[in-house]
Design a protein around this motif. Sequence first.
Motif, PDB file in Angstrom:
ATOM      1  N   CYS A  20      31.940  30.720  53.893  1.00  0.00           N
ATOM      2  CA  CYS A  20      31.812  32.117  53.490  1.00  0.00           C
ATOM      3  C   CYS A  20      31.041  32.948  54.510  1.00  0.00           C
ATOM      4  O   CYS A  20      31.170  34.176  54.526  1.00  0.00           O
ATOM      5  N   TYR A  21      30.252  32.305  55.384  1.00  0.00           N
ATOM      6  CA  TYR A  21      29.499  33.047  56.399  1.00  0.00           C
ATOM      7  C   TYR A  21      30.141  32.955  57.788  1.00  0.00           C
ATOM      8  O   TYR A  21      29.475  33.212  58.793  1.00  0.00           O
ATOM      9  N   ARG A  22      31.416  32.641  57.832  1.00  0.00           N
ATOM     10  CA  ARG A  22      32.140  32.665  59.104  1.00  0.00           C
ATOM     11  C   ARG A  22      32.558  34.110  59.379  1.00  0.00           C
ATOM     12  O   ARG A  22      33.713  34.501  59.183  1.00  0.00           O
ATOM     13  N   VAL A  23      31.610  34.902  59.815  1.00  0.00           N
ATOM     14  CA  VAL A  23      31.831  36.338  59.989  1.00  0.00           C
ATOM     15  C   VAL A  23      32.368  36.621  61.391  1.00  0.00           C
ATOM     16  O   VAL A  23      31.952  35.991  62.366  1.00  0.00           O
ATOM     17  N   PRO A  24      33.314  37.553  61.513  1.00  0.00           N
ATOM     18  CA  PRO A  24      33.868  37.892  62.824  1.00  0.00           C
ATOM     19  C   PRO A  24      32.921  38.820  63.594  1.00  0.00           C
ATOM     20  O   PRO A  24      32.723  39.977  63.222  1.00  0.00           O
ATOM     21  N   CYS A 166      25.571  40.357  57.090  1.00  0.00           N
ATOM     22  CA  CYS A 166      26.474  39.838  56.073  1.00  0.00           C
ATOM     23  C   CYS A 166      25.677  39.659  54.785  1.00  0.00           C
ATOM     24  O   CYS A 166      24.543  39.187  54.810  1.00  0.00           O
ATOM     25  N   GLN A 191      33.338  45.739  55.884  1.00  0.00           N
ATOM     26  CA  GLN A 191      34.495  44.868  55.694  1.00  0.00           C
ATOM     27  C   GLN A 191      34.222  43.911  54.544  1.00  0.00           C
ATOM     28  O   GLN A 191      33.165  43.296  54.486  1.00  0.00           O
ATOM     29  N   ARG A 192      35.200  43.776  53.665  1.00  0.00           N
ATOM     30  CA  ARG A 192      35.090  42.793  52.579  1.00  0.00           C
ATOM     31  C   ARG A 192      35.735  41.491  53.058  1.00  0.00           C
ATOM     32  O   ARG A 192      36.937  41.447  53.320  1.00  0.00           O
ATOM     33  N   LEU A 193      34.941  40.469  53.184  1.00  0.00           N
ATOM     34  CA  LEU A 193      35.419  39.178  53.648  1.00  0.00           C
ATOM     35  C   LEU A 193      35.713  38.285  52.451  1.00  0.00           C
ATOM     36  O   LEU A 193      35.350  38.609  51.311  1.00  0.00           O
ATOM     37  N   PRO A 194      36.383  37.150  52.671  1.00  0.00           N
ATOM     38  CA  PRO A 194      36.619  36.237  51.549  1.00  0.00           C
ATOM     39  C   PRO A 194      35.307  35.773  50.906  1.00  0.00           C
ATOM     40  O   PRO A 194      34.243  35.816  51.505  1.00  0.00           O
ATOM     41  N   TRP A 198      30.250  40.786  52.246  1.00  0.00           N
ATOM     42  CA  TRP A 198      30.455  42.038  52.978  1.00  0.00           C
ATOM     43  C   TRP A 198      29.868  41.912  54.374  1.00  0.00           C
ATOM     44  O   TRP A 198      28.832  41.270  54.562  1.00  0.00           O
ATOM     45  N   LEU A 199      30.523  42.545  55.327  1.00  0.00           N
ATOM     46  CA  LEU A 199      30.041  42.562  56.711  1.00  0.00           C
ATOM     47  C   LEU A 199      29.892  43.992  57.179  1.00  0.00           C
ATOM     48  O   LEU A 199      30.814  44.807  57.055  1.00  0.00           O
TER      49      LEU A 199
END
Length: 217
Positions: A20-24, A166, A191-194, A198-199
């Motif tokens: 879940c913390y694999r943020v771009p 994040c 950005q809403r991530l899976p 949020w990022l």
Amino acid sequence: MRANNGADCFIHSEVFEHECYRVPLARNPVTVLDLGANIGLSTIYFARRFPGACLACVEPMPENLDLLQRNLRLNSVQARIISAAVHVTDGNVRMRRCLMDYAHKISSSPENSCTEELEVPALTVPSLLKRLGWSRIGLLKLDVEGHERGLLSQNCNWLHLVDAMCLEWHDETGETELKHVAQRFGFHPPQRLPHGIWLLARDVDSKQQFTPNWLRP
């Protein structure tokens, strides 16, 4: 991990299986500040993903801190550990101990899912930065069980020093409120991530990169 009604296993699954913390991010962060570090699983994940970063984790609950220290040591992760809750002012706060070990929160009103309270030290983000000797936060992870609204709306000019953030937002107003935060502090739109993360991120140039003035222990 503990046999605590599946709470630690749930966090492990979120962090390592679902990532879940694999943020771009456009570039790897120099510093990572984990607010609400729990037993250290997210800090371990960040250490593996960003091996050159300086890490610090903030956690107020004594039983979580014991496992946090042990987990970092067992996984050879060097990180500063600060025993405190993050808050909008320095001092002390009341933490409400909840039935699930990932849900303890700063006390505001009684809730049926919580059992008891304890007082813990509280530090602002600027005070944390001063203690760490950092001038910027490359990546801020924020999971503070509903306290994010206060942190991002009161005494929060420190957000200018954050390159990416994040976080979990614990009600349905997240997108609206984070859009306001992004506009106010110069982040790209949220950005809403899976997995409910949020990022917020901004463009970072080389002038914003720095070397912290402390060495990891």
